[in-house]
Scaffold this motif. Structure first.
Motif, short mmCIF file in Angstrom:
data_model
loop_
_atom_site.label_atom_id
_atom_site.label_comp_id
_atom_site.label_asym_id
_atom_site.label_seq_id
_atom_site.Cartn_x
_atom_site.Cartn_y
_atom_site.Cartn_z
N ARG A 165 -36.04 -10.24 4.45
CA ARG A 165 -36.79 -9.74 5.80
C ARG A 165 -38.22 -8.99 5.70
O ARG A 165 -38.41 -8.05 5.59
N GLY A 168 -40.00 -6.52 8.09
CA GLY A 168 -39.04 -6.12 8.99
C GLY A 168 -38.77 -7.10 9.98
O GLY A 168 -37.99 -6.85 11.02
N LYS A 169 -38.90 -8.37 9.78
CA LYS A 169 -38.73 -9.64 10.85
C LYS A 169 -37.08 -9.56 10.83
O LYS A 169 -36.56 -9.25 9.60
N GLU A 170 -36.57 -9.98 11.97
CA GLU A 170 -35.15 -10.24 11.95
C GLU A 170 -34.51 -11.35 11.18
O GLU A 170 -33.38 -11.07 10.45
N ILE A 171 -35.18 -12.23 11.22
CA ILE A 171 -34.70 -13.41 10.46
C ILE A 171 -35.41 -13.55 8.91
O ILE A 171 -36.42 -13.39 8.85
N ALA A 172 -34.73 -13.55 7.76
CA ALA A 172 -35.16 -13.56 6.49
C ALA A 172 -35.85 -15.06 6.23
O ALA A 172 -35.46 -16.06 6.88
N ARG A 173 -36.79 -14.93 5.60
CA ARG A 173 -37.48 -16.11 5.14
C ARG A 173 -38.04 -16.02 3.78
O ARG A 173 -38.13 -14.84 2.95
N TYR A 202 -36.44 -1.96 5.62
CA TYR A 202 -36.10 -3.04 6.17
C TYR A 202 -34.80 -3.62 5.56
O TYR A 202 -34.07 -4.51 6.07
#
Length: 215
Positions: A165, A168-173, A202
């Motif tokens: 994450r 702090g983005k909701e979708i891991a990448r 996060y």
């Protein structure tokens, strides 16, 4: 092939060497292997708890362990040896590590070796990036700064990969950046590699670094 095998194990015997040098009977192998892990964990925990640094970089490139019948020689390769320059610190560290050993009949000797160009080693560079991410610095800015430090160390190429994450983005990448050459498929290429776990607010991020030193 370069993405399916550890770059260090792939090059053992050519450009890489073992960090643990000892021979034992097969029945005792797992005990000595566990002992090596305890020694490394004890050293890293001691430095992390007792060394008050302005940054989060501990400066440990690698820990080499050599064992004989009556002696365990531990060499800590550090980029910033002033952290353990005091004799009292070395004695205290040896006492803490001695308590973790399975064998009390072996004498323990810990030595510090300074390495040149600290940021040319992936473990130290990973600690630097981890500190930047924990301080909420943008991952792109942290990776670009790491590349600048690596170029100053005189390396020929670097590849950095961060997964999880990010920011702090909701979708891991997965994000990665590469500068210069990193020939993972060539055995004669000296590649330094490390995998590092970064704990942020996060969640946990996975950090991988490949550094092409020479050929």
């Amino acid at each position: 092939m370069g993405q399916k095998i550890n770059p260090l194990g792939f090059r053992l015997g050519t450009t890489q060497r073992h960090h643990s040098l000892w021979f034992v009977q097969p029945k005792s192998y797992f005990k000595d292997l566990e002992e090596d892990q305890k020694i490394r964990n004890c050293i890293k925990n001691y430095i992390q708890k007792n060394m008050k640094l302005s940054s989060s970089v501990e400066g440990i490139a690698c820990i080499e362990i050599k064992k004989r019948i009556d002696l365990i020689q531990v060499i800590i390769y550090m980029g910033f040896p002033k952290l353990l320059i005091e004799p009292r610190k070395i004695d205290e560290l040896q006492t803490n590590v001695q308590k973790k050993l399975n064998s009390v009949n072996r004498k323990l000797n810990i030595a510090i070796s300074r390495i040149s160009n600290p940021y040319g080693h992936p473990n130290i560079l990973a600690e630097f990036i981890a500190g930047q991410l924990k301080n909420r610095v943008s991952f792109r800015k942290a990776m670009k700064k790491a590349i600048e430090l690596t170029e100053q160390a005189g390396t020929k190429g670097i590849q950095i990969q961060i997964a999880g994450r990010i920011d702090g983005k909701e979708i891991a990448r997965v994000e990665w950046i590469r500068e210069g050459r990193v020939p993972l498929q060539t055995i004669r290429a000296k590649i330094d590699y490390c995998s590092y776990t970064v704990g942020t607010i996060y969640g946990t991020l996975g950090l991988k670094i490949w550094i092409f030193v020479d050929e």
